[in-house]
Design an enzyme around this catalytic site. Structure first.
Site, PDB file in Angstrom:
ATOM      1  N   ASP A 132     -86.315  -9.048 -22.532  1.00  0.00           N
ATOM      2  CA  ASP A 132     -84.963  -9.556 -22.777  1.00  0.00           C
ATOM      3  C   ASP A 132     -84.935 -10.615 -23.884  1.00  0.00           C
ATOM      4  OD1 ASP A 132     -82.845  -8.433 -21.252  1.00  0.00           O
ATOM      5  OD2 ASP A 132     -83.687  -9.292 -19.424  1.00  0.00           O
TER       6      ASP A 132
ATOM      7  N   LYS B 235     -80.199   1.593 -17.502  1.00  0.00           N
ATOM      8  CA  LYS B 235     -81.482   1.189 -18.092  1.00  0.00           C
ATOM      9  C   LYS B 235     -82.599   2.115 -17.599  1.00  0.00           C
ATOM     10  CE  LYS B 235     -80.080  -3.614 -18.719  1.00  0.00           C
ATOM     11  NZ  LYS B 235     -80.141  -5.024 -18.303  1.00  0.00           N
TER      12      LYS B 235
ATOM     13  N   GLN C 207     -82.692  -8.497 -13.692  1.00  0.00           N
ATOM     14  CA  GLN C 207     -81.268  -8.358 -13.998  1.00  0.00           C
ATOM     15  C   GLN C 207     -80.512  -9.615 -13.550  1.00  0.00           C
ATOM     16  OE1 GLN C 207     -79.983  -5.910 -15.793  1.00  0.00           O
ATOM     17  NE2 GLN C 207     -77.884  -6.626 -15.640  1.00  0.00           N
TER      18      GLN C 207
END
Ligand code: GUN
Length: 281
Positions: free
Chosen positions: A120, A53, A97
């Site tokens: 997200d 990422k 995460q």
């Protein structure tokens, strides 16, 4: 024999198109778009994802702020970091995460992310707005699958779509997106009794169960479009949820693992970050 979708090439195209838009943002606003990524602990898979990422964020010309906190971090320490980033107007997106270490309350930490920085698309506000057909951030993986289907020119309206898996991150938002495209959508899961029968009726089949080679050729209709969201680490390496070698002989279009949905997920994370940065104004 199916056409095999090149998710890597498609993700590259998305990132290269973003690169241009990201540089225009910088010229107009005098600052870079910034994505903050928080990793807590040493989960090896999470470390790989986070590194990918960060690399992709920098590739498209965004600023990557990465925070690697120790496994022993307290709820308060992680919360304080999220709150600081939440109130920083130069931070456009915040990603925590998952999974977090077990002693931390994941939901409480995620709820500190403002909905407009939720790259997200995990927060209730974004999930709810997706249901309502309102502007929102869509979870990266289902968003990537939809982008993939559209780029391949798959006709969705009126088609039978079957999603196997009902997770909040993939199955449920995937079903909503396909419904929005006028598919007739069925969600299957571990308790579905006539799974094979339902799947063999699917024009579009999305597998997101997390079981290696779960979807076999006898479950797939001739000419179906099959998208494999599974990433299963086995003794034989990375394996999807679809028995690729057998199913590719029946499907008309199929995504492989690796090189299918995985790269698209990261590309859509960056797309979401761009959308968060520009939606603010
Ligand atoms: N862990 C596995 N997939 C994801 C994802 O898409 N986002 C976050 N934040 N954590 C993950």
């Amino acid at each position: 024999m199916a056409k095999i979708i090149d998710g890597k090439a498609l993700a590259q195209k998305v990132k290269d198109e973003l690169k241009v838009k990201v540089s225009e943002f910088e010229k107009e606003n005098g600052r870079k778009i910034a994505l903050a990524v928080i990793l807590v602990g040493e989960n090896p898979a999470s470390k790989v994802y986070v590194n990918n990422k960060i690399k992709s964020t920098e590739y498209v010309g965004m600023k990557s702020l990465s925070f690697h906190l120790p496994e022993s971090s307290t709820q308060e320490e992680v919360s304080d970091l999220v709150k600081t980033l939440a109130s920083d107007s130069t931070v456009d997106g915040i990603l925590v995460q998952l999974p977090l270490p077990k002693h931390l309350n994941e939901n409480k930490i995620l709820s500190l992310i403002p909905a407009e920085k939720d790259v997200d698309g995990f927060l209730a506000e974004n999930v709810g707005n997706l249901m309502l057909g309102m502007p929102c951030t869509v979870a990266c993986t289902p968003f990537g699958v939809l982008k993939m289907l559209k780029s391949e020119g798959v006709e969705l309206s009126g088609k039978n779509a079957v999603v196997i898996g009902r997770s909040n991150i993939v199955g449920k938002p995937m079903a909503m997106l396909l419904l929005k495209e006028n598919c007739t959508v069925t969600i299957c899961h571990s308790k579905t009794s006539n799974l094979k029968e339902i799947c063999s009726n699917a024009d579009v089949l999305v597998a997101a169960i997390g079981r290696p080679k779960f979807v076999t050729a006898d479950m797939v209709k001739d000419g179906a479009v099959v998208i494999d969201v599974g990433i299963n680490r086995t003794e034989n390496g990375l394996v999807g949820d679809v028995d690729f070698d057998a199913v590719k002989e029946k499907a008309s279009l199929i995504s492989p693992v690796p090189g299918g949905v995985g790269p698209m997920t990261i590309a859509m994370l960056l797309e979401n970050t761009y959308l968060c940065a520009t939606r603010k104004k």
